[in-house]
Write a protein that holds these residues in place. Sequence first.
Motif, PDB file in Angstrom:
ATOM      1  N   ILE A  85       0.812  -1.225   0.000  1.00  0.00           N
ATOM      2  CA  ILE A  85       0.000   0.000   0.000  1.00  0.00           C
ATOM      3  C   ILE A  85       0.843   1.273   0.000  1.00  0.00           C
ATOM      4  O   ILE A  85       0.391   2.315  -0.487  1.00  0.00           O
ATOM      5  N   VAL A 106      -9.302  -1.032   1.915  1.00  0.00           N
ATOM      6  CA  VAL A 106      -8.303  -1.692   1.069  1.00  0.00           C
ATOM      7  C   VAL A 106      -7.764  -2.928   1.776  1.00  0.00           C
ATOM      8  O   VAL A 106      -7.567  -3.973   1.150  1.00  0.00           O
ATOM      9  N   ARG A 126      -8.113  -6.631   0.137  1.00  0.00           N
ATOM     10  CA  ARG A 126      -6.865  -7.185  -0.430  1.00  0.00           C
ATOM     11  C   ARG A 126      -6.952  -8.670  -0.745  1.00  0.00           C
ATOM     12  O   ARG A 126      -6.456  -9.098  -1.790  1.00  0.00           O
ATOM     13  N   ILE A 158      -6.598  -0.687  -5.961  1.00  0.00           N
ATOM     14  CA  ILE A 158      -6.670   0.210  -4.809  1.00  0.00           C
ATOM     15  C   ILE A 158      -7.552   1.409  -5.129  1.00  0.00           C
ATOM     16  O   ILE A 158      -8.368   1.831  -4.301  1.00  0.00           O
TER      17      ILE A 158
END
Length: 168
Positions: free
Chosen positions: A12, A43, A47, A60
């Motif tokens: 990230i 997020v 994931r 994202i």
Amino acid sequence: MPEADHDFAGWITPHLNRLARISRAFAAPADQHDLMQELLISVWKARPAFRGEASPATFIYRVAHNRALTWKRRDTLMGLRFFNARHELADVAADTCREFDQQRLDRLYTAIRQLAPVDRSLMLLSLDGVAYADMSALHGLSENTIGVRLSRARARLVAIVGEMSDGF
């Protein structure tokens, strides 16, 4: 730090500035930190669904923009937000070296927040240099529609910022 956390942090980190811009465009100054946390949580939760069919940036963006579009302010914290906003404004005013640029940037984000949510999202993606094809995949709109909406959103931004400048 557990390995899964470390993997997520590495995954990230390159996208944190984009998430911050999304937060700034979709939330008032006092709410931006809260929205940023919501985006990161969304997020994190999404994931495991990442299959690698798109780039991590596209994945994202999709998760963050969808969360930003559905994010709502919590009315019970309004008094605290007002207090925080006043302090944020005081901090900006204290920084005289960057004051002019900060005011211009604040006006831009204030104007962006006045756009329709989808136009706001498209404008941010455009500012980040995302291709129309990727925007099309994110929002389910044709590339032609993306172009038209962005042109109209840019014109609207110019008008809004102009109106704001007339008031000063």
